[in-house]
Write an enzyme that holds these catalytic residues in place. Sequence first.
Site, PDB file in Angstrom:
ATOM      1  CB  CYS A  45      20.576  33.957 -50.074  1.00 31.55           C
ATOM      2  SG  CYS A  45      20.160  33.226 -48.487  1.00 31.55           S
TER       3      CYS A  45
HETATM    4  C1  BEZ Z   1      15.945  33.918 -48.468  1.00 25.98           C
HETATM    5  O1  BEZ Z   1      17.155  34.019 -48.668  1.00 25.98           O
HETATM    6  O2  BEZ Z   1      15.149  34.607 -49.074  1.00 25.98           O
HETATM    7  C2  BEZ Z   1      15.444  32.965 -47.432  1.00 25.98           C
HETATM    8  C3  BEZ Z   1      16.128  31.808 -47.149  1.00 25.98           C
HETATM    9  C4  BEZ Z   1      15.612  30.924 -46.224  1.00 25.98           C
HETATM   10  C5  BEZ Z   1      14.440  31.222 -45.565  1.00 25.98           C
HETATM   11  C6  BEZ Z   1      13.766  32.414 -45.836  1.00 25.98           C
HETATM   12  C7  BEZ Z   1      14.272  33.291 -46.772  1.00 25.98           C
END
Ligand code: BEZ
Length: 211
Positions: A45
């Site tokens: 994200c």
């Molecule tokens: C991420 O943004 O890296 C992420 C968020 C939730 C689960 C897995 C990865």
Amino acid sequence: MALQLGDNAPNFTAQTTEGTIDFYTWLGNGWGILFSHPKDFTPVCTTELGTVAKLRDRFAQRNVKVIAVSVDTVENHRGWIGDINETQACTMNFPIIGDPDRKVADLYGMIHPNASDTLTVRCVFVIGPDRKIKLTLTYPASTGRNFDEILRVIDSLQLTAKHKVATPANWQDGDDCIVIPAVSNEEATDLFPKGFTEVKPYLRTTPQPNR
Ligand code: BEZ
């Protein structure tokens, strides 16, 4: 039922990192992208939000406003923005909706219980000036989205909203387009002064009409 192409994008009021918004008022008369994030302070994200911040001018050139949502609070988002700016070498320049009660996430069907009961998946909704949904994408949390592809789709959506063409596989702005089947050859001659090529009666190409 899940929101589908052509449906009205539901309106809502929400707190964001740039103040409280009424979504329709915030959208104004242009195009909008609403996209969800599973969680604050997560790596994929973080890269996505930084990437979108750096594409600001390219979205603005297309009259597209961008807004993110995740099921954390605005206060959390504010703390995270510092990390995004630091790690992605950007300055965050669009709002993130705080949605701890999942109001927006539920309204747009962003929680897919068989993927996660609590976190949103990575949804993208492209909304037209008529406030109808023009595109939906759904990615799992493990896969960051390709925002160049989203810009490419917006170019196609905006072009095909104005001209009787469709865009072929892997089309990029400036490439030849396809004359839609509902247009007769006679009409195509009038509509496309640069001409068209009939590869098959159902497959006709023409130079991009707005160039
Ligand atoms: C991420 O943004 O890296 C992420 C968020 C939730 C689960 C897995 C990865």
